[in-house]
Design a protein around this motif. Structure first.
Motif, short mmCIF file in Angstrom:
data_model
loop_
_atom_site.label_atom_id
_atom_site.label_comp_id
_atom_site.label_asym_id
_atom_site.label_seq_id
_atom_site.Cartn_x
_atom_site.Cartn_y
_atom_site.Cartn_z
N ALA A 10 0.84 -1.20 0.00
CA ALA A 10 0.00 0.00 0.00
C ALA A 10 0.87 1.25 0.00
CB ALA A 10 -0.94 -0.01 1.21
N LEU A 11 1.91 1.27 0.82
CA LEU A 11 2.80 2.43 0.87
C LEU A 11 3.55 2.59 -0.45
CD1 LEU A 11 4.24 2.08 4.48
CD2 LEU A 11 2.67 3.84 3.64
N ASP A 12 3.98 1.48 -1.01
CA ASP A 12 4.67 1.53 -2.30
C ASP A 12 3.77 2.14 -3.37
OD1 ASP A 12 7.21 0.34 -3.75
OD2 ASP A 12 5.50 -0.15 -5.03
N ALA A 13 2.53 1.67 -3.41
CA ALA A 13 1.58 2.17 -4.41
C ALA A 13 1.30 3.66 -4.19
CB ALA A 13 0.29 1.37 -4.36
N ALA A 14 1.29 4.08 -2.94
CA ALA A 14 0.96 5.48 -2.64
C ALA A 14 2.09 6.44 -3.01
CB ALA A 14 0.64 5.62 -1.14
N MET A 32 6.96 5.66 -7.56
CA MET A 32 6.72 5.49 -8.99
C MET A 32 7.81 4.59 -9.56
SD MET A 32 5.58 9.33 -10.11
CE MET A 32 5.02 8.86 -11.74
N HIS A 33 7.41 3.49 -10.21
CA HIS A 33 8.37 2.49 -10.67
C HIS A 33 8.81 2.74 -12.12
CE1 HIS A 33 7.82 -0.74 -7.49
NE2 HIS A 33 6.89 0.16 -7.17
N GLY A 83 1.79 2.06 -13.70
CA GLY A 83 1.61 2.33 -12.28
C GLY A 83 0.24 1.91 -11.76
N ALA A 84 -0.80 2.19 -12.52
CA ALA A 84 -2.15 1.85 -12.06
C ALA A 84 -2.32 0.34 -11.98
CB ALA A 84 -3.18 2.46 -13.01
N ALA A 85 -1.81 -0.36 -13.01
CA ALA A 85 -1.93 -1.82 -13.02
C ALA A 85 -1.17 -2.41 -11.84
CB ALA A 85 -1.40 -2.38 -14.34
N LEU A 86 0.00 -1.85 -11.55
CA LEU A 86 0.79 -2.38 -10.43
C LEU A 86 0.08 -2.12 -9.10
CD1 LEU A 86 3.32 -3.75 -9.31
CD2 LEU A 86 4.37 -1.49 -9.15
N ALA A 103 -3.01 -1.91 -8.52
CA ALA A 103 -4.14 -2.82 -8.37
C ALA A 103 -3.69 -4.20 -7.94
CB ALA A 103 -4.91 -2.90 -9.69
N LYS A 104 -2.50 -4.60 -8.39
CA LYS A 104 -2.04 -5.97 -8.19
C LYS A 104 -1.19 -6.10 -6.92
CE LYS A 104 0.67 -9.23 -10.98
NZ LYS A 104 2.10 -9.11 -10.70
N GLY A 105 -0.37 -5.08 -6.65
CA GLY A 105 0.55 -5.14 -5.51
C GLY A 105 1.92 -5.57 -5.94
N THR A 106 2.92 -4.79 -5.53
CA THR A 106 4.29 -5.10 -5.93
C THR A 106 4.83 -6.29 -5.15
OG1 THR A 106 6.48 -4.12 -6.25
CG2 THR A 106 5.34 -3.54 -4.23
N ARG A 107 5.81 -6.95 -5.74
CA ARG A 107 6.52 -8.02 -5.04
C ARG A 107 7.66 -7.35 -4.28
NH1 ARG A 107 6.15 -13.22 -6.80
NH2 ARG A 107 5.18 -12.36 -8.64
N VAL A 108 7.76 -7.62 -3.00
CA VAL A 108 8.77 -6.95 -2.19
C VAL A 108 9.90 -7.94 -1.88
CG1 VAL A 108 9.22 -5.65 -0.07
CG2 VAL A 108 6.96 -5.51 -1.18
#
Ligand code: PLP
Length: 460
Positions: free
Chosen positions: A8-12, A15-16, A21-24, A26-31
């Motif tokens: 959630a913090l990464d998405a907020a 920027m990758h 960005g929107a697709a990521l 929605a899905k959630g990054t792999r940490v």
């Protein structure tokens, strides 16, 4: 912190690069939280075999204490000093001497950058400045290749031939032009690989003739295209390119950011492919990714001319950063002392090549090629016809990559081509795991795309 919170913090706030960005979000990054050898661990504790060396860079594998020690010691001694204004420091002096010794031919001079992109920006200015200093101010154009990758700054992204990048932000800059890539499987048509390779090389000669020899400064290419999909040129290609550059007084820049530091089984890809460049771009494996650093390795002839032409008005705050230089030195020491480059050539690459080539019998694989520790699997619905899928390019490749991650194997997809470039230190049992998982991934991809009706061939 639990994974969901990190995501959630990464998405907020983060920027990758090269990401929707929107697709990521929605899905959630792999940490990824730790790594050791060739193994990554994510925030849920899952382990994956990293067959991409991070981003083609962790040549010596993860977790080498020597590099952590070198960085800490250098930070304590001298964390930063610049190399502008007639100053220097021991790590940059030692690294320059070491690189001059390792580099082939008379590439005895090093201009530092913080990355491969920056080093290629240096190359653009350097070759133009060189020709101006030699009394040829009109020799300004640089010829590069479609689907080549040279970085993501405005200059290096212009050298690259990635159409999707050029479509955003006003690239390419003036006086950079592109010729076709030697991608036989996808673009060779009815010609033999050798005939196609020669024809691609001769496009360079035709372009020089079209522009006028007096206007062309340099040709830049990766010995083997990496980000473009591990495209290994036919044997006929490079000798012809070398002949053409020499015949027309066009400098040859070999972008060794991926191919350098053992990736192809020699210190540099130029040595594997028989290229004698005037300049080499290096980064990535130079520090095995443990610290950011890039550089241009420059011939005696060019360095002398530039040194004699007054100020070269160019440089980066972090050109020759002492910590990065110390880390790079420790990395080169490991590569040398542990015989890692020789081991790639004599043992690891032949072993990988055999197992990788065997994947060509899979119904989904059009070609399975490798050179040193980099390889590609071309996915296709029609092996004999070398045809693409009917779906948008990359649809099947993306599915395959997702299955690969789920299977505990980090492969990457470029369109519908799956690629690997594992750490050079990968062991035979680990290569067996890689190959085993790759086959499982192919089987599951075939099942999935069949179920989703994606196995169709694009109409010619
Ligand atoms: C990665 C890469 C670059 C760019 O390097 P960065 O450190 O990402 O700026 C340049 N050339 C090649 C061949 C690369 O693979």
């Amino acid at each position: 912190m639990p994974t969901s919170e990190l995501q959630a913090l990464d998405a907020a706030h983060h920027m990758h690069p090269f990401t929707d960005g929107a697709a990521l979000a929605a899905k959630g990054t792999r940490v990824i939280t730790r790594a050791e050898g060739v193994w990554l661990t994510d925030s849920d504790g899952a382990q994956m075999l990293d067959a991409m060396s991070g981003l083609w860079c962790v040549n010596i594998g993860y977790g080498r204490e020597e590099l952590a020690e070198a960085a800490a010691a250098q930070m304590r001694q001298l964390p930063f000093y610049n190399t502008f204004f007639q100053t220097s420091h021991p790590p940059v002096i030692a690294l320059s001497e070491r690189l001059a010794r390792l580099a082939p031919g008379d590439l005895n001079h090093v201009f530092y950058a913080g990355s491969g992109s920056e080093a290629n920006d240096t190359n653009i200015r350097l070759v133009r400045h060189y020709w101006a200093a030699m009394g040829h101010p009109d020799k300004q154009i640089i010829i590069a290749r479609k689907n080549g990758y040279h970085g993501s700054s405005v200059g290096s992204g212009s050298l690259g031939g990635m159409a999707a990048m050029h479509a955003q932000g006003g690239m390419p800059i003036p006086d950079i032009v592109h010729i076709n890539q030697p991608y036989w499987w996808g673009e060779g048509g009815d010609r033999s690989p050798e005939a196609f390779g020669s024809a691609c090389a001769r496009e360079l000669e035709a372009k020089i003739a079209e522009l006028g020899e007096g206007r062309v400064a340099a040709f830049i290419a990766e010995p083997i295209q990496g980000a473009g999909g591990v495209i290994i040129p036919p044997d006929s290609y490079w000798p012809e390119i070398a002949r053409i550059c020499a015949a027309h007084d066009v400098l040859l820049i070999s972008d060794e950011v991926i191919c350098g530091f053992g990736r192809t089984g020699n210190w540099f890809g130029s040595q594997t492919l028989g290229i004698t460049p005037d300049i080499m771009t290096i980064a990535k494996g130079l520090s095995s990714g443990y610290a950011p650093i890039g550089a241009s390795l420059i011939s005696d002839r060019i360095a002398e001319a530039v040194n004699d032409a007054g100020d070269f008005n160019h440089g980066y705050t972090y050109s020759g950063h002492p910590v990065s230089c110390a880390v790079a030195l420790a990395n080169l020491t490991i590569l040398e002392e542990e015989g890692i480059v020789d081991a790639v050539r004599t043992d690891k690459a032949p072993y990988l090549a055999q197992g990788w080539a065997a994947l060509a019998d899979h119904p989904l694989v059009g070609e399975a090629v490798s050179c040193g520790m980099m390889g590609a699997l071309q996915l296709t619905p029609d092996k004999a016809g070398r045809a693409p899928f009917a779906s948008d390019p990359g649809t099947v490749g993306y599915i395959c990559r997702e299955i690969s991650f789920e299977t505990g194997l980090v492969m990457r997809h470029v369109g519908d081509r799956m690629i690997i470039a594992p750490p050079l230190v990968i062991s035979r049992p680990e290569m067996d795991i890689l190959l085993d998982r790759a086959r499982t991934v192919l089987d599951q991809t075939l099942d999935r795309i069949r179920a989703e009706g994606l196995l169709a061939t694009r109409a010619a």
